[in-house]
Design a protein around this motif. Structure first.
Motif, mmCIF file in Angstrom:
data_model
loop_
_atom_site.group_PDB
_atom_site.id
_atom_site.type_symbol
_atom_site.label_atom_id
_atom_site.label_comp_id
_atom_site.label_asym_id
_atom_site.label_seq_id
_atom_site.Cartn_x
_atom_site.Cartn_y
_atom_site.Cartn_z
ATOM 1 N N GLU A 81 8.288 -11.961 -5.205
ATOM 2 C CA GLU A 81 8.362 -11.363 -6.522
ATOM 3 C C GLU A 81 8.940 -12.376 -7.496
ATOM 4 N N TYR A 90 5.505 1.217 -11.560
ATOM 5 C CA TYR A 90 4.716 0.198 -10.881
ATOM 6 C C TYR A 90 3.316 0.290 -11.462
ATOM 7 N N ILE A 118 7.878 -7.623 -13.476
ATOM 8 C CA ILE A 118 7.997 -8.276 -12.174
ATOM 9 C C ILE A 118 6.643 -8.240 -11.498
ATOM 10 N N ASN A 155 4.400 -8.945 -8.070
ATOM 11 C CA ASN A 155 4.620 -8.833 -6.620
ATOM 12 C C ASN A 155 5.992 -8.230 -6.318
ATOM 13 N N PRO A 156 6.305 -7.061 -6.930
ATOM 14 C CA PRO A 156 7.641 -6.481 -6.774
ATOM 15 C C PRO A 156 7.869 -5.880 -5.398
ATOM 16 N N ARG A 157 9.135 -5.769 -5.039
ATOM 17 C CA ARG A 157 9.492 -5.029 -3.825
ATOM 18 C C ARG A 157 9.410 -3.531 -4.141
#
Length: 181
Positions: free
Chosen positions: A25, A98, A154, A156-158
């Protein structure tokens, strides 16, 4: 005993390899706008150009059901190229949502000459689906104005970020103060 050690060591090395090669991320500053059911192409539809998770634009903003996101694209030698690959996931702290690239922003014969591809004052342009299909066009337009601006997202976030689930317009077009991310 020796076999077991090698098996464990092999598993650890494999896990480390996956961890190293996984997309990390990272933060990026973008120009975010919204598009609604009312001003989609074609108008009064939720049709999307690059379905990944949804058949039509949608999503409630959770990691499992991200909101559809449109990105710029270009045509070179009769081939289409997205600025950001379909299926790329984002987290938008100001919306606590998201989002997932599933649509194209801009149209015509030369979308590469439009603002979605060229960006806004040097910032990558992202266009999030706000829905609004159960509201009037004015409510959707006011929401899109409210969320528009330069902000940190962000890529490629967690999975653990806070979420305010629901379609953006229908959930009250909530905008949050971003402390730090």
């Amino acid at each position: 005993m020796r076999k077991r050690k090698y098996l464990i060591l092999g598993f650890l090395l494999m896990a480390l390899g996956i961890f190293i090669w996984m997309p990390k991320e990272r933060r990026m500053t973008v120009f975010l706008t919204g598009y609604s059911y009312w001003d989609n192409t074609p108008p009064q539809s939720a049709i999307i150009g690059r379905p990944v998770l949804h058949e039509t634009a949608g999503g409630i903003g959770t990691y499992e059901d991200p909101v559809t996101l449109a990105v710029g694209w270009r045509i070179y030698f009769n081939q289409h190229f997205e600025d950001i690959a379909p299926g790329t996931r984002f987290y938008i702290p100001r919306l606590r949502k998201y989002a997932l690239v599933e649509d194209l922003c801009g149209d015509g014969d030369k979308p590469q000459n439009g603002p979605c591809h060229t960006g806004w004052e040097g910032y990558t342009w992202l266009d999030i689906y706000v829905d609004g299909s159960t509201q009037d066009t004015r409510t959707s337009d006011l929401c899109m104005e409210r969320i528009t601006g330069i902000q940190v997202v962000i890529i490629n976030p967690r999975k653990e970020y806070r979420v305010a689930p629901g379609p953006i317009v229908e959930a009250g077009c909530k905008v949050f103060e971003v402390q730090h991310i």
